[in-house]
Design a protein around this motif. Sequence first.
Motif, PDB file in Angstrom:
ATOM      1  N   ASP A   1       0.841  -1.196   0.000  1.00 24.97           N
ATOM      2  CA  ASP A   1       0.000   0.000   0.000  1.00 24.97           C
ATOM      3  C   ASP A   1       0.876   1.245   0.000  1.00 24.97           C
ATOM      4  O   ASP A   1       1.986   1.256   0.530  1.00 24.97           O
ATOM      5  CB  ASP A   1      -0.908   0.011   1.233  1.00 24.97           C
ATOM      6  N   ASN A   2       0.359   2.307  -0.579  1.00 23.61           N
ATOM      7  CA  ASN A   2       1.086   3.561  -0.646  1.00 23.61           C
ATOM      8  C   ASN A   2       0.939   4.296   0.686  1.00 23.61           C
ATOM      9  O   ASN A   2       0.034   5.090   0.878  1.00 23.61           O
ATOM     10  CB  ASN A   2       0.579   4.412  -1.810  1.00 23.61           C
TER      11      ASN A   2
ATOM     12  N   LEU B   1       2.845   6.602   2.158  1.00 22.84           N
ATOM     13  CA  LEU B   1       3.058   8.042   2.155  1.00 22.84           C
ATOM     14  C   LEU B   1       1.803   8.780   1.688  1.00 22.84           C
ATOM     15  O   LEU B   1       1.394   9.779   2.281  1.00 22.84           O
ATOM     16  CB  LEU B   1       4.248   8.408   1.263  1.00 22.84           C
ATOM     17  N   GLN B   2       1.163   8.280   0.657  1.00 23.15           N
ATOM     18  CA  GLN B   2      -0.072   8.893   0.173  1.00 23.15           C
ATOM     19  C   GLN B   2      -1.159   8.835   1.243  1.00 23.15           C
ATOM     20  O   GLN B   2      -1.878   9.804   1.479  1.00 23.15           O
ATOM     21  CB  GLN B   2      -0.555   8.199  -1.098  1.00 23.15           C
ATOM     22  N   GLU B   3      -1.264   7.700   1.915  1.00 25.79           N
ATOM     23  CA  GLU B   3      -2.258   7.560   2.979  1.00 25.79           C
ATOM     24  C   GLU B   3      -1.959   8.523   4.131  1.00 25.79           C
ATOM     25  O   GLU B   3      -2.874   9.130   4.695  1.00 25.79           O
ATOM     26  CB  GLU B   3      -2.300   6.121   3.489  1.00 25.79           C
TER      27      GLU B   3
ATOM     28  N   ARG C   1      -0.507  11.411   3.931  1.00 22.87           N
ATOM     29  CA  ARG C   1      -0.902  12.753   3.484  1.00 22.87           C
ATOM     30  C   ARG C   1      -2.414  12.932   3.556  1.00 22.87           C
ATOM     31  O   ARG C   1      -2.907  13.984   3.967  1.00 22.87           O
ATOM     32  CB  ARG C   1      -0.409  13.002   2.063  1.00 22.87           C
ATOM     33  N   GLN C   2      -3.152  11.911   3.159  1.00 31.20           N
ATOM     34  CA  GLN C   2      -4.614  11.996   3.216  1.00 31.20           C
ATOM     35  C   GLN C   2      -5.103  12.099   4.657  1.00 31.20           C
ATOM     36  O   GLN C   2      -6.010  12.880   4.969  1.00 31.20           O
ATOM     37  CB  GLN C   2      -5.242  10.793   2.524  1.00 31.20           C
ATOM     38  N   GLN C   3      -4.505  11.323   5.538  1.00 35.30           N
ATOM     39  CA  GLN C   3      -4.901  11.364   6.946  1.00 35.30           C
ATOM     40  C   GLN C   3      -4.557  12.721   7.567  1.00 35.30           C
ATOM     41  O   GLN C   3      -5.317  13.248   8.378  1.00 35.30           O
ATOM     42  CB  GLN C   3      -4.241  10.232   7.729  1.00 35.30           C
TER      43      GLN C   3
END
Length: 107
Positions: A69-70, A72-74, A76-78
Amino acid sequence: MASELGEVGEKLRAALESPTDSFEITVLILEAARVGDRLEQLNSILTGEGEIWARLTNGREGDLEIRVDNVLQEARQQAGTLRQLIGTIRRLRDEPEAPDDDGLADL
């Protein structure tokens, strides 16, 4: 209710809560605390201290694939979600309470 929170979540909850908070604000604070805990977990993965999120899936030709799973992207979203929750909490505290009547009682 907040017993499932981790250390970061508990600290965030304690920093945000006020004895005069409405139930609506209390729910938002609890969710913000949960997001704080998720961010701590994601950070531990990004720094190599936590377990990597991965799963096995079947590929197109029946081969097993490892999907990571990505994180870093998660993260940022959190972080964006946490900013929105804190902003909403502040906005709700700053809004004047709606009057109990509809304004037509004096007519």
